[in-house]
Design an enzyme around this catalytic site. Structure first.
Site, mmCIF file in Angstrom:
data_model
loop_
_atom_site.group_PDB
_atom_site.id
_atom_site.type_symbol
_atom_site.label_atom_id
_atom_site.label_comp_id
_atom_site.label_asym_id
_atom_site.label_seq_id
_atom_site.Cartn_x
_atom_site.Cartn_y
_atom_site.Cartn_z
ATOM 1 N N SER A 12 0.831 -1.199 0.000
ATOM 2 C CA SER A 12 0.000 0.000 0.000
ATOM 3 C C SER A 12 0.875 1.261 0.000
ATOM 4 O O SER A 12 0.430 2.316 -0.439
ATOM 5 C CB SER A 12 -0.901 -0.005 1.229
ATOM 6 O OG SER A 12 -0.112 -0.047 2.399
ATOM 7 N N CYS A 74 2.446 -6.926 1.725
ATOM 8 C CA CYS A 74 1.516 -6.162 2.549
ATOM 9 C C CYS A 74 0.583 -7.172 3.206
ATOM 10 O O CYS A 74 -0.077 -7.951 2.511
ATOM 11 C CB CYS A 74 0.731 -5.214 1.641
ATOM 12 S SG CYS A 74 -0.602 -4.340 2.472
ATOM 13 N N GLU A 159 4.306 6.075 8.108
ATOM 14 C CA GLU A 159 4.161 6.712 6.784
ATOM 15 C C GLU A 159 4.502 8.202 6.855
ATOM 16 O O GLU A 159 4.993 8.780 5.903
ATOM 17 C CB GLU A 159 2.719 6.565 6.259
ATOM 18 C CG GLU A 159 2.371 5.199 5.704
ATOM 19 C CD GLU A 159 2.765 5.007 4.231
ATOM 20 O OE1 GLU A 159 2.570 5.922 3.427
ATOM 21 O OE2 GLU A 159 3.278 3.926 3.915
ATOM 22 N N CYS A 193 2.806 -6.618 10.007
ATOM 23 C CA CYS A 193 2.598 -5.508 9.074
ATOM 24 C C CYS A 193 3.979 -5.091 8.605
ATOM 25 O O CYS A 193 4.881 -4.900 9.427
ATOM 26 C CB CYS A 193 1.898 -4.340 9.766
ATOM 27 S SG CYS A 193 1.863 -2.839 8.766
#
Ligand code: DGL
Length: 276
Positions: A12, A74, A159, A193
């Site tokens: 992602s 992912c 992120e 993750c």
């Protein structure tokens, strides 16, 4: 004549770069094509249908760019989209192509690390809700106890490059406490993750010493190595020039700046508009 291509690696956003980094280390001969769907990240709180739709668009894109095999680096996409893509979409798109995920390579080995048989999993809300880790670990190790903790703030912290700030400590400690409160016998924790390896040093510093913390990169690259060894029909479709190309659905300069933290080296990415 066989048309050859690169190994596609999808996430992602940036997280899959922690997996690609290990592929390059353990399987350096191949060519890799990385696609981060940063424009639509994070996927963690999105519905099954949305994650499937977004992931399929990216997989098709990587196929169109010549990849014979795509790794969903992912967990959210592996949990919510992989099975449908493998069973429903691939037979229609091209049955000779392959799409693999990161959950199975992790769950098949995790039991070897635990003495107590109590495993903890940190993951996105989507991965936790799918129960994929619980179901898959139980397939390989039926006697094991698996306890999960969703950490919805962790991907945004990573992120946005905020993971090393004191504010991040609050969210990290909170989820560690929650998980260990649910099961005091946990001796092995999976970072379920691919964004989380960047938090690993912090997580480790807050964990009791006897707990083993597992990141997926190395486990997944060992599994890919084994897969290609067993599937020579895929292996012989791969080019071997030792290169990596990077694509993002968002701004390339931002990707280069943040992505290098995940990949461990400088990155020069190209912006890509997905064919819808
Ligand atoms: N790296 C993805 C994973 O492994 C992050 C998911 C997200 O975008 O929330 O689950």
């Amino acid at each position: 004549m066989t048309i050859k291509g690169s190994i596609g690696v999808f996430d992602s956003g940036y997280g899959g770069l922690t997996v690609l980094r290990e592929f390059v280390k353990h399987l350096p001969q191949y060519d890799y094509l990385y696609l981060g769907d940063n424009a639509r990240a994070p996927y963690g709180n999105r519905s099954f249908d949305t994650v499937h739709q977004y992931t399929l668009q990216c997989v098709r894109q990587l196929f169109d760019m010549g990849c014979p095999i795509v790794i969903l680096a992912c967990n959210t996409a592996s949990a919510k989209a992989l099975r449908t893509i493998q069973q429903k979409d691939l037979p229609l798109i091209d049955p000779a192509k392959r799409v693999l995920g990161v959950i199975r390579p992790t769950t098949e080995i995790v039991g070897k690390y635990s003495k107590t048989g109590h495993i903890g999993v940190f993951a996105t809300a989507g991965t936790v809700a799918s129960d994929s880790y619980v179901v898959e670990i139980k397939k390989f190790y039926p006697h094991m106890q698996v306890v999960q903790e969703a950490c919805p703030m962790w991907v945004p912290l990573v992120e946005n490059n905020e993971f090393d700030n004191p504010g991040a400590d609050y969210y990290i400690k909170q989820h560690i406490q929650n998980l260990l409160h649910k099961d005091t016998q946990i001796d092995t924790i999976v970072l379920g993750c691919t964004h989380y390896p960047l938090l690993a040093p912090k997580i480790k510093s807050f964990l009791p010493e006897h707990i083993t913390l597992l990141s997926q990169g190395e486990l997944v690259s060992n599994s890919l190595k084994d897969y290609l060894h067993r599937h020579t029909e895929i292996k012989e479709k791969l080019t071997v020039n030792n290169t990596c190309r990077f694509y993002t659905t968002d701004d390339a300069d931002t990707f280069n700046k943040n992505g290098s933290l995940f990949f461990g080296h400088e990155i020069s990415a190209t912006h890509l508009a997905l064919q819808m």
